[in-house]
Design an enzyme around this catalytic site. Structure first.
Site, PDB file in Angstrom:
ATOM      1  N   TYR A  33       0.827  -1.206   0.000  1.00 30.82           N
ATOM      2  CA  TYR A  33       0.000   0.000   0.000  1.00 30.82           C
ATOM      3  C   TYR A  33       0.860   1.254   0.000  1.00 30.82           C
ATOM      4  CZ  TYR A  33       0.822   1.061   4.971  1.00 30.82           C
ATOM      5  OH  TYR A  33       1.395   1.393   6.168  1.00 30.82           O
ATOM      6  N   LYS A 147       6.357  -1.967   1.971  1.00 33.45           N
ATOM      7  CA  LYS A 147       5.205  -1.324   2.627  1.00 33.45           C
ATOM      8  C   LYS A 147       4.015  -2.280   2.499  1.00 33.45           C
ATOM      9  CE  LYS A 147       3.165   3.252   3.271  1.00 33.45           C
ATOM     10  NZ  LYS A 147       3.248   3.304   4.723  1.00 33.45           N
ATOM     11  N   GLU A 184      12.532   2.263  14.098  1.00 33.87           N
ATOM     12  CA  GLU A 184      11.541   3.239  13.655  1.00 33.87           C
ATOM     13  C   GLU A 184      10.313   3.074  14.540  1.00 33.87           C
ATOM     14  OE1 GLU A 184       9.982   2.539   9.698  1.00 33.87           O
ATOM     15  OE2 GLU A 184       9.748   0.404  10.060  1.00 33.87           O
ATOM     16  N   LEU A 208      11.358   1.193   7.116  1.00 35.93           N
ATOM     17  CA  LEU A 208      10.713   1.537   5.848  1.00 35.93           C
ATOM     18  C   LEU A 208      11.406   2.752   5.221  1.00 35.93           C
ATOM     19  CD1 LEU A 208       8.010   1.013   4.106  1.00 35.93           C
ATOM     20  CD2 LEU A 208       7.219   3.108   5.201  1.00 35.93           C
TER      21      LEU A 208
HETATM   22  N1  PLP Z   1       7.621   3.628   9.009  1.00 37.09           N
HETATM   23  C1  PLP Z   1       6.463   2.956   9.048  1.00 37.09           C
HETATM   24  C2  PLP Z   1       6.418   1.620   9.713  1.00 37.09           C
HETATM   25  C3  PLP Z   1       5.292   3.502   8.475  1.00 37.09           C
HETATM   26  O1  PLP Z   1       4.147   2.816   8.509  1.00 37.09           O
HETATM   27  C4  PLP Z   1       5.368   4.793   7.893  1.00 37.09           C
HETATM   28  C5  PLP Z   1       4.187   5.408   7.297  1.00 37.09           C
HETATM   29  O2  PLP Z   1       3.113   4.877   7.300  1.00 37.09           O
HETATM   30  C6  PLP Z   1       6.594   5.461   7.878  1.00 37.09           C
HETATM   31  C7  PLP Z   1       7.704   4.852   8.441  1.00 37.09           C
HETATM   32  C8  PLP Z   1       6.733   6.826   7.242  1.00 37.09           C
HETATM   33  O3  PLP Z   1       6.691   6.717   5.836  1.00 37.09           O
HETATM   34  P1  PLP Z   1       6.188   7.924   4.916  1.00 37.09           P
HETATM   35  O4  PLP Z   1       7.032   9.102   5.257  1.00 37.09           O
HETATM   36  O5  PLP Z   1       6.408   7.433   3.525  1.00 37.09           O
HETATM   37  O6  PLP Z   1       4.744   8.136   5.242  1.00 37.09           O
END
Ligand code: PLP
Length: 294
Positions: A33, A147, A184, A208
């Site tokens: 997603y 993701k 994270e 991620l």
């Molecule tokens: N890490 C995780 C586990 C996430 O689910 C998300 C966003 O949903 C992020 C980091 C941040 O990613 P982004 O900046 O692309 O929203």
């Protein structure tokens, strides 16, 4: 609300839309997603999100049914039809609908869908209360760079954090050489600031490649702020001058407390503030133009 959803090329009211009971997303969480920010009716960093979607799909050995360019054109066209101006697009691609079997189905078209949703305006950089972090053990798989819609470990972690009176869960693991390291959060990337330098864990098995993280690295460089990617120990994170987290929906949130203890001086720090302001300045230039969308 008259919300719309795009499913495999057809647009219908979200409330009436249907996906098969044997869709592999529903039965196996077999899908990926994206969450893409909309500012003033324009998607922010759309290309980066769709490129990450392609990588996530490749990571689960699923071919998307259309190119990034074609999907991008569909999204831009859809955006002109929704009433949502400031919010997000939720996009999901699953391996499609097929008789339940762990083995990948043959000739089964993926289910791709997206819809837009309004989001409340965020506080100005440095304003609003600081986020409250809560440490949890990392029980996720080792492909967090994908993701994936399989988010149960993240969902449980976030709920544990909320039940502990916090806003976001930070994943911590024991490293044989380094001790306890932080990767994270359940739905955001994590950054610590020490001596004016921003440090964050490298993307990979447990991190991620956040799109906000990517933009942040660029604005840090442009702002002359040193940006270092290396494993972050829990003890150094707790002793940092500033801590902040990033995601598409929150942009940058400064962190006020971690496991109930005040971080830094308990206010949004100067580096966090500067980077958030710089990120905001990028928004007008990085939002995809709707001109030419068919
Ligand atoms: N890490 C995780 C586990 C996430 O689910 C998300 C966003 O949903 C992020 C980091 C941040 O990613 P982004 O900046 O692309 O929203």
């Amino acid at each position: 609300m008259n919300e719309l959803v795009w499913i495999n090329g057809d647009v219908s009211p979200l409330a009436d839309a249907k996906v098969g009971v044997e869709d592999r997303g529903y039965q196996f969480a077999d899908g990926v997603y994206e969450v893409i920010r909309l500012y003033d009716g324009r998607p922010f960093t759309l290309r980066e999100h769709l490129e990450r979607l392609e990588k996530s799909s490749a990571g689960i050995r699923m071919a998307l049914p259309m190119s990034v360019a074609a999907l991008s054109a569909e999204i831009l066209q859809f955006v002109t039809r929704t009433k949502v101006r400031d919010g997000m697009i939720y996009l999901q691609a699953t391996r499609g609908c097929s008789a339940r079997n762990h083995v990948f189905p043959k000739n089964c078209p993926p289910t791709v869908l997206f819809y837009a949703r309004h989001l409340s305006p965020l506080p100005a950089p440095g304003e609003g209360p600081g986020a409250r972090l809560h440490t949890v053990p990392d029980e996720r798989w080792k492909r967090c760079w994908v993701k994936s819609i399989a988010l149960l470990a993240n969902v449980l972690a976030k709920n544990e954090a909320v039940e502990a009176g916090a806003d976001e869960a930070v994943f911590v693991e024991d490293d044989p050489k380094l001790g306890r390291i932080v990767s994270e959060c359940s739905a955001s990337n994590l950054f610590v600031v020490k001596g004016g330098r921003v440090v964050t864990a490298p993307v990979g098995p447990k991190v991620l490649p956040g799109i906000t993280r990517l933009v942040l690295a660029q604005v840090a460089k442009q702002s002359g702020v040193e940006f270092v990617e290396r494993p972050v120990r829990l003890d150094e994170a707790l002793a940092a001058d500033e801590v902040f987290i990033t995601s598409t929906t929150r942009e940058i949130s400064w962190v006020g407390t971690w496991d109930g203890k005040t971080v830094g001086n308990g206010r949004c720090g100067p580096v966090t503030l500067r980077l958030h302001q710089a990120l905001r300045e990028r928004i007008p230039s990085e939002t995809s133009s709707l001109v030419g969308a068919a």
